[in-house]
Scaffold this active site. Structure first.
Site, PDB file in Angstrom:
ATOM      1  CB  ALA A  93      -0.891  -0.027   1.223  1.00  0.00           C
ATOM      2  N   GLY A 132       0.819  -5.140   0.985  1.00  0.00           N
ATOM      3  CA  GLY A 132      -0.421  -5.266   0.218  1.00  0.00           C
ATOM      4  C   GLY A 132      -0.193  -5.931  -1.140  1.00  0.00           C
ATOM      5  CD  GLU A 138       2.467  -5.514   5.691  1.00  0.00           C
ATOM      6  OE1 GLU A 138       3.328  -6.381   5.963  1.00  0.00           O
ATOM      7  OE2 GLU A 138       1.582  -5.682   4.827  1.00  0.00           O
TER       8      GLU A 138
HETATM    9  N1  DAK Z   1       4.618   3.243  -0.684  1.00  0.00           N
HETATM   10  C1  DAK Z   1       5.007   4.404  -1.261  1.00  0.00           C
HETATM   11  N2  DAK Z   1       6.109   4.550  -2.000  1.00  0.00           N
HETATM   12  C2  DAK Z   1       6.869   3.442  -2.177  1.00  0.00           C
HETATM   13  C3  DAK Z   1       6.544   2.196  -1.620  1.00  0.00           C
HETATM   14  C4  DAK Z   1       5.335   2.102  -0.850  1.00  0.00           C
HETATM   15  N3  DAK Z   1       4.911   0.965  -0.295  1.00  0.00           N
HETATM   16  N4  DAK Z   1       7.517   1.325  -1.965  1.00  0.00           N
HETATM   17  C5  DAK Z   1       8.386   2.000  -2.713  1.00  0.00           C
HETATM   18  N5  DAK Z   1       8.002   3.277  -2.854  1.00  0.00           N
HETATM   19  C6  DAK Z   1       8.676   4.344  -3.599  1.00  0.00           C
HETATM   20  C7  DAK Z   1       9.921   4.834  -2.833  1.00  0.00           C
HETATM   21  O1  DAK Z   1       9.553   5.776  -1.839  1.00  0.00           O
HETATM   22  C8  DAK Z   1      10.721   5.436  -3.952  1.00  0.00           C
HETATM   23  O2  DAK Z   1      10.177   6.703  -4.265  1.00  0.00           O
HETATM   24  P1  DAK Z   1      11.145   8.002  -4.426  1.00  0.00           P
HETATM   25  O3  DAK Z   1      11.951   8.087  -3.195  1.00  0.00           O
HETATM   26  O4  DAK Z   1      11.968   7.641  -5.638  1.00  0.00           O
HETATM   27  O5  DAK Z   1      10.186   9.117  -4.647  1.00  0.00           O
HETATM   28  C9  DAK Z   1      10.419   4.514  -5.137  1.00  0.00           C
HETATM   29  O6  DAK Z   1       9.195   3.847  -4.817  1.00  0.00           O
HETATM   30  C10 DAK Z   1      11.504   3.462  -5.338  1.00  0.00           C
HETATM   31  O7  DAK Z   1      11.696   2.787  -4.099  1.00  0.00           O
HETATM   32  P2  DAK Z   1      13.139   2.629  -3.411  1.00  0.00           P
HETATM   33  O8  DAK Z   1      14.044   3.755  -3.776  1.00  0.00           O
HETATM   34  O9  DAK Z   1      12.898   2.386  -1.966  1.00  0.00           O
HETATM   35  O10 DAK Z   1      13.647   1.286  -4.157  1.00  0.00           O
HETATM   36  P3  DAK Z   1      14.636   0.191  -3.598  1.00  0.00           P
HETATM   37  O11 DAK Z   1      14.882  -0.729  -4.758  1.00  0.00           O
HETATM   38  O12 DAK Z   1      15.811   0.798  -2.880  1.00  0.00           O
HETATM   39  O13 DAK Z   1      13.811  -0.600  -2.464  1.00  0.00           O
HETATM   40  C11 DAK Z   1      11.856  -1.735  -1.601  1.00  0.00           C
HETATM   41  C12 DAK Z   1      12.685  -1.336  -2.840  1.00  0.00           C
HETATM   42  C13 DAK Z   1      10.564  -2.403  -2.131  1.00  0.00           C
HETATM   43  C14 DAK Z   1      12.625  -2.731  -0.749  1.00  0.00           C
HETATM   44  C15 DAK Z   1      11.538  -0.457  -0.768  1.00  0.00           C
HETATM   45  O14 DAK Z   1      10.986   0.537  -1.636  1.00  0.00           O
HETATM   46  C16 DAK Z   1      10.559  -0.697   0.344  1.00  0.00           C
HETATM   47  O15 DAK Z   1      10.916  -1.202   1.408  1.00  0.00           O
HETATM   48  N6  DAK Z   1       9.291  -0.317   0.148  1.00  0.00           N
HETATM   49  C17 DAK Z   1       8.251  -0.385   1.142  1.00  0.00           C
HETATM   50  C18 DAK Z   1       7.768  -1.814   1.298  1.00  0.00           C
HETATM   51  C19 DAK Z   1       6.735  -1.898   2.398  1.00  0.00           C
HETATM   52  O16 DAK Z   1       6.970  -1.576   3.563  1.00  0.00           O
HETATM   53  N7  DAK Z   1       5.522  -2.330   2.037  1.00  0.00           N
HETATM   54  C20 DAK Z   1       4.403  -2.470   2.967  1.00  0.00           C
HETATM   55  C21 DAK Z   1       3.569  -1.190   3.018  1.00  0.00           C
HETATM   56  S1  DAK Z   1       2.178  -1.282   4.166  1.00  0.00           S
HETATM   57  C22 DAK Z   1      -5.474  -2.769   3.937  1.00  0.00           C
HETATM   58  C23 DAK Z   1      -5.020  -2.860   2.643  1.00  0.00           C
HETATM   59  C24 DAK Z   1      -3.658  -2.883   2.368  1.00  0.00           C
HETATM   60  C25 DAK Z   1      -2.744  -2.795   3.397  1.00  0.00           C
HETATM   61  C26 DAK Z   1      -3.198  -2.710   4.685  1.00  0.00           C
HETATM   62  C27 DAK Z   1      -4.562  -2.683   4.969  1.00  0.00           C
HETATM   63  N8  DAK Z   1      -6.866  -2.769   4.212  1.00  0.00           N
HETATM   64  C28 DAK Z   1      -7.771  -3.052   3.194  1.00  0.00           C
HETATM   65  C29 DAK Z   1      -7.323  -2.624   5.579  1.00  0.00           C
HETATM   66  C30 DAK Z   1      -1.317  -2.817   3.068  1.00  0.00           C
HETATM   67  C31 DAK Z   1      -0.350  -2.224   3.831  1.00  0.00           C
HETATM   68  C32 DAK Z   1       1.020  -2.185   3.282  1.00  0.00           C
HETATM   69  O17 DAK Z   1       1.312  -2.720   2.240  1.00  0.00           O
END
Ligand code: DAK
Length: 259
Positions: free
Chosen positions: A67, A110, A133
């Site tokens: 997300a 997500g 998360e």
């Molecule tokens: N959100 C926003 N931006 C994101 C992102 C995300 N989840 N993942 C990556 N980006 C963006 C980065 O901020 C970066 O943007 P700029 O800085 O260039 O503006 C760009 O994408 C490239 O990412 P990185 O520079 O970080 O790329 P790397 O190759 O170094 O790293 C990575 C890739 C995937 C390991 C890293 O980006 C990362 O850790 N991303 C976050 C992963 C994460 O924590 N995901 C979980 C998010 S919480 C629900 C529905 C859904 C959900 C919950 C409830 N309901 C229906 C109740 C879901 C929740 C989640 O998913």
């Protein structure tokens, strides 16, 4: 229907539709608009009598990195509850036609949950699955604790959910999370191959068979999902959620305080 964050091709191949998540710069982070578009596209494809199987994919680098943290970071628990994104996810779950996820690169948070919401997963060798998360001060909120545990077992799911570590395509295959691993240049082709096999079957039998397999999950899954969702929203009342998401956006290590 025209979309900004996805590309929907109802006639990608005979009887096979393709939906591509299309926010490549953000690694296909699932913002609310993208999820709304995905729901609308799937509804349209589900109602289209010519379509028999749907493939959801991203790009080589990312299926979806979760997300959109930037969209969620400053939300309160009540904001999250009122946005009620769950109804979008729930309507995707209700798609009658089989959905194959063609995954390459990151399928996180997500994104991992979306792939598990699909009926089958074909992955490239570079695919990485994870529920990270916990690293940003929250927990899975769209089925991760429930579907991952059912797919890979409690021990592996606990480790993934509590440490946020990713698993490789090879591990995901060994754990029974995915159907196939293929070289990166072939993952979409392989998903199409699988879709073609299914598209040759009776669409009514396919629909009822899908529904029946899913029944195994549904009876007690609902309880688990609603429990999980409330806990997810509750975390938006914590300082650690604000800290975790701010730290991600500011590209620094979070300092969690347990408050
Ligand atoms: N959100 C926003 N931006 C994101 C992102 C995300 N989840 N993942 C990556 N980006 C963006 C980065 O901020 C970066 O943007 P700029 O800085 O260039 O503006 C760009 O994408 C490239 O990412 P990185 O520079 O970080 O790329 P790397 O190759 O170094 O790293 C990575 C890739 C995937 C390991 C890293 O980006 C990362 O850790 N991303 C976050 C992963 C994460 O924590 N995901 C979980 C998010 S919480 C629900 C529905 C859904 C959900 C919950 C409830 N309901 C229906 C109740 C879901 C929740 C989640 O998913």
């Amino acid at each position: 229907m025209s979309f900004e964050f996805i590309i929907s091709e109802p006639q990608y191949q005979p009887h096979i539709a393709l939906v591509r998540l299309n926010r490549p710069k953000e690694l296909n982070a699932l913002n609310l608009q993208l999820m709304g578009e995905l729901r609308d596209a799937l509804k349209e494809l589900d109602d289209n009598n010519d379509v028999r199987v749907i493939i959801i994919t991203g790009n080589e680098k990312a299926f979806a990195a979760g997300a959109d943290i930037k969209q969620m970071s400053d939300k309160s628990a009540i904001d999250m509850l009122q946005i009620d994104q769950f109804s979008t996810w729930d309507s995707i779950r209700k798609t009658r036609k089989p959905i194959i996820a063609a995954v390459s690169g990151f399928a996180l948070g997500g994104g991992c949950e979306l792939s598990m919401l699909c009926d089958m997963i074909v992955a490239s060798e570079t695919a990485k699955f994870g529920q990270p998360e916990i690293k940003i001060g929250v927990m899975p909120g769209a089925g991760g604790t429930q579907r991952l545990t059912r797919a890979v077992g409690k021990a592996r799911a606990m480790e993934m959910v509590l440490t946020g570590k990713f698993i490789s395509a090879e591990e995901a295959f060994q754990f029974g999370l995915i159907n196939k691993i293929v070289p990166v240049e072939l993952y979409l082709q392989e998903a199409v191959k699988l879709a073609k096999e299914i598209a040759e079957m009776s669409p009514i039998a396919v629909q009822l068979a899908k529904e029946s397999v899913n029944k195994v999950y549904d009876s007690s899954l609902q309880e688990g999902l609603s429990f999980e969702r409330k806990n997810f929203y509750m975390l938006f009342a914590s300082e650690d959620q604000k800290e975790g998401m701010s730290a991600f956006i500011e590209k620094r290590k979070p300092e969690f305080k347990g408050r």
